[in-house]
Motif scaffolding. Sequence first.
Motif, PDB file in Angstrom:
ATOM      1  N   ASN A   1       0.829  -1.196   0.000  1.00 22.74           N
ATOM      2  CA  ASN A   1       0.000   0.000   0.000  1.00 22.74           C
ATOM      3  C   ASN A   1       0.869   1.255   0.000  1.00 22.74           C
ATOM      4  O   ASN A   1       2.100   1.173  -0.056  1.00 22.74           O
ATOM      5  CB  ASN A   1      -0.943  -0.021   1.213  1.00 22.74           C
ATOM      6  N   ARG A   2       0.244   2.409   0.119  1.00 27.39           N
ATOM      7  CA  ARG A   2       0.957   3.680   0.064  1.00 27.39           C
ATOM      8  C   ARG A   2       1.907   3.832   1.248  1.00 27.39           C
ATOM      9  O   ARG A   2       1.570   3.508   2.370  1.00 27.39           O
ATOM     10  CB  ARG A   2      -0.044   4.842   0.060  1.00 27.39           C
ATOM     11  N   ASP A   3       3.072   4.384   0.977  1.00 31.26           N
ATOM     12  CA  ASP A   3       4.062   4.694   2.022  1.00 31.26           C
ATOM     13  C   ASP A   3       4.252   3.528   2.986  1.00 31.26           C
ATOM     14  O   ASP A   3       4.357   3.708   4.195  1.00 31.26           O
ATOM     15  CB  ASP A   3       3.629   5.941   2.810  1.00 31.26           C
TER      16      ASP A   3
ATOM     17  N   PRO B   1       4.142  -5.213   9.009  1.00 31.12           N
ATOM     18  CA  PRO B   1       3.040  -4.372   8.552  1.00 31.12           C
ATOM     19  C   PRO B   1       1.711  -4.979   8.974  1.00 31.12           C
ATOM     20  O   PRO B   1       1.630  -6.160   9.321  1.00 31.12           O
ATOM     21  CB  PRO B   1       3.190  -4.413   7.028  1.00 31.12           C
ATOM     22  N   VAL B   2       0.653  -4.185   8.932  1.00 30.23           N
ATOM     23  CA  VAL B   2      -0.699  -4.728   9.059  1.00 30.23           C
ATOM     24  C   VAL B   2      -1.012  -5.463   7.761  1.00 30.23           C
ATOM     25  O   VAL B   2      -0.798  -4.938   6.668  1.00 30.23           O
ATOM     26  CB  VAL B   2      -1.730  -3.618   9.307  1.00 30.23           C
ATOM     27  N   ILE B   3      -1.496  -6.682   7.870  1.00 30.75           N
ATOM     28  CA  ILE B   3      -1.774  -7.492   6.685  1.00 30.75           C
ATOM     29  C   ILE B   3      -3.234  -7.307   6.297  1.00 30.75           C
ATOM     30  O   ILE B   3      -4.140  -7.865   6.917  1.00 30.75           O
ATOM     31  CB  ILE B   3      -1.462  -8.982   6.948  1.00 30.75           C
ATOM     32  N   ASP B   4      -3.460  -6.497   5.257  1.00 29.16           N
ATOM     33  CA  ASP B   4      -4.806  -6.297   4.744  1.00 29.16           C
ATOM     34  C   ASP B   4      -5.251  -7.517   3.939  1.00 29.16           C
ATOM     35  O   ASP B   4      -4.438  -8.374   3.570  1.00 29.16           O
ATOM     36  CB  ASP B   4      -4.866  -5.050   3.863  1.00 29.16           C
ATOM     37  N   ILE B   5      -6.550  -7.578   3.642  1.00 27.96           N
ATOM     38  CA  ILE B   5      -7.136  -8.767   3.017  1.00 27.96           C
ATOM     39  C   ILE B   5      -7.395  -8.526   1.535  1.00 27.96           C
ATOM     40  O   ILE B   5      -8.084  -7.575   1.160  1.00 27.96           O
ATOM     41  CB  ILE B   5      -8.458  -9.141   3.706  1.00 27.96           C
TER      42      ILE B   5
ATOM     43  N   SER C   1       2.039   0.945   8.215  1.00 32.24           N
ATOM     44  CA  SER C   1       2.491   0.143   7.078  1.00 32.24           C
ATOM     45  C   SER C   1       1.428  -0.895   6.785  1.00 32.24           C
ATOM     46  O   SER C   1       1.060  -1.689   7.650  1.00 32.24           O
ATOM     47  CB  SER C   1       3.818  -0.548   7.390  1.00 32.24           C
ATOM     48  N   ARG C   2       0.925  -0.899   5.543  1.00 30.04           N
ATOM     49  CA  ARG C   2      -0.144  -1.821   5.154  1.00 30.04           C
ATOM     50  C   ARG C   2       0.267  -2.581   3.896  1.00 30.04           C
ATOM     51  O   ARG C   2       0.729  -1.985   2.918  1.00 30.04           O
ATOM     52  CB  ARG C   2      -1.435  -1.051   4.873  1.00 30.04           C
ATOM     53  N   VAL C   3       0.074  -3.887   3.928  1.00 28.65           N
ATOM     54  CA  VAL C   3       0.352  -4.743   2.771  1.00 28.65           C
ATOM     55  C   VAL C   3      -0.821  -5.707   2.605  1.00 28.65           C
ATOM     56  O   VAL C   3      -1.177  -6.426   3.543  1.00 28.65           O
ATOM     57  CB  VAL C   3       1.664  -5.531   2.938  1.00 28.65           C
ATOM     58  N   GLY C   4      -1.424  -5.703   1.423  1.00 27.82           N
ATOM     59  CA  GLY C   4      -2.510  -6.627   1.148  1.00 27.82           C
ATOM     60  C   GLY C   4      -1.987  -8.011   0.814  1.00 27.82           C
ATOM     61  O   GLY C   4      -0.939  -8.156   0.168  1.00 27.82           O
TER      62      GLY C   4
END
Length: 642
Positions: free
Chosen positions: A264-266, A285-289, A387-390
């Motif tokens: 994700n962004r930044d 990072p937070v792991i998005d779905i 920090s977000r990563v799908g």
Amino acid sequence: MSTKKSFLFGITVASLTWTISLYLYWKLTQNTDPILTTTPSSLGSKLQEHKVESNALEWSPKNSGKIKDKDYDMFAQKLQMYKKEKKFRKISRKLIEEMRPIVPEVRDEFGMVRNSKDQFLRDEGYRKHAFNTLVSNNLGVSRDVPDTRHKLCPQQVYPKDLPTISIVMCFYNEHLTTLLRSVNSVLVRTPARLLKEVILVDDYSLAEDLKSLDGELRKIDGTGKVKMLRNGAQREGLIRSRVIGSREATGDVLIFLDSHIEVNRDWAEPLLTVIKANASILAMPVIDIINSDTFNYSSSPLVRGGFNWGLHFKWDNLPEGTLRQDTDFLGPFNSPTMAGGLFAVDRKYFRDMGEYDMGMDIWGGENLEISFRIWQCGGAIQLVPCSRVGHVFRKRRPYGSSDGSDTMIRNSLRLAHVWMDEYLKYFLQQQPTAQSVDYGDVGERKALRERLQCRSFKWYLENIYPEIEIPGESRRKNNGKAARLPNFEPWHSRRRNYLSSFTIRLTNSTLCVTSTGEKVKGFWKRGSTLQLMPCLRMQTQVWYETDKNELILGQLLCLEASTSASGQFASTPILNKCHEMGGDQEWRHKRTKSTPIYNLAAGLCLSAKSVVKGAAITMSICSTSDDVNLNAWDLVTSPLVT
């Protein structure tokens, strides 16, 4: 006379005004600077007029042949200059499309099965990869994703002298388009000054479509930062492959990523800031779905890692009282364990702490092993919310070891014998078959623990994860209560938001979709099927549509395209308990007469078997080639009762 003079004066002023306006317009249109060109275009919800943010104008590697780094730098500098001088105006659609890919969301038709070829591609994808490859192919290698960070995250300022990154991404028979999109998202959304390299480790893949991988990578990698390593002799597994990749890295920080992700962004700066401040921290990072059926990207809540005595990883809520005000959402938060797929670590620290256990096979247990080791040996694991990563959460793990052995049990035995001391017995109680498994020689790992002068597992339980209950002990820890998530978080709300209600009538008929099930204690039976019956607007025919695109019969049960874990969909839809996770309960239509009703997960349309009373409702390919269109429906509005 005075009135006549005033009238003539007004005409003169108006004429002069128009003349000046036309002159200025002519000068503006003659300007060769494309940034100053005015075009009356709509750039979508992500690019509102007059509000295009400079950090959203990302250079796309796919355009590297015609747009160079210096062009992008010049563009960004001019944009900032015009903003400061308050001369910033609309940006032409053409320029934006050249400078960044615009795919704001997954379009409904991406997963629509229109013919037998689509059906084959979709079914093969679920069989081989456990996700919808038809949608992934149609999505392509580049798309935008929603910014799921807390509102304070974009306001954060990070140090300019952050360490450099080596991305390590291992894969085995990964779906080609999904892998390319994973790599492309890293290239597009990671600052070039920070990204040293992307190291892909091919763990002896045999998939036919991956033979074109090198050529496809050259199309998206305009910087030459993607490096390919191949395990040529045999398959090594995820664990050893990661170590192989890390030993070739030259960046200051290693970031391990799965091969079916989108950053994700930044996303990188918050992780690097934490590690810059303390090199002995593993930052997550937070792991998005990313939905495995639809590839829709959605936010995940702030949760941390835990485990049970069977040594299975699990998610836990943050301790109560952690999230009281907005600034609390910036974190970071300590986490007893990590999922293992996505994390950042100082490269030298990773090596000094023993990398991974190279005696572990393929996959499983390595995340808990490194979690216990880091905490017991003086380090820490922290969740970094900005920090977000799908990540594509697949329906199942589509592959295992070549000999069919349970590598999870074997690897868990290795970590338990090295790190868990007397608490090993609780694992063996949960996994009694493990006692007969050969877990190999762990002497080297025990020597590592001795050399690092690590603490006991009892210390870890008491100080890092006091929430876990020890078998046979009745004590509970006061700080183990679950955090209460604020009401404004979307994942916390269970209240349905009904948008409309209607009956679903087969076009050019007087027959409506009706439940076949009988009520049990006032509720329709789950698993009931559907049929065509004369439209009477009775309770068994009124459907309620929610803001999550659910179709709920009588506000009780959801219409579902039933599926197995292998991804094979049944030919008949059913009524089931609403799970609010989209996918097989997410339906789309055109809100027009004669609309198809399309399920995002199945890729199929709601269809009638025939135009007769009692005909079964089925799922079929979304085609209108038949003389009688059996998947065209009229949504006849009913009064909305909530």
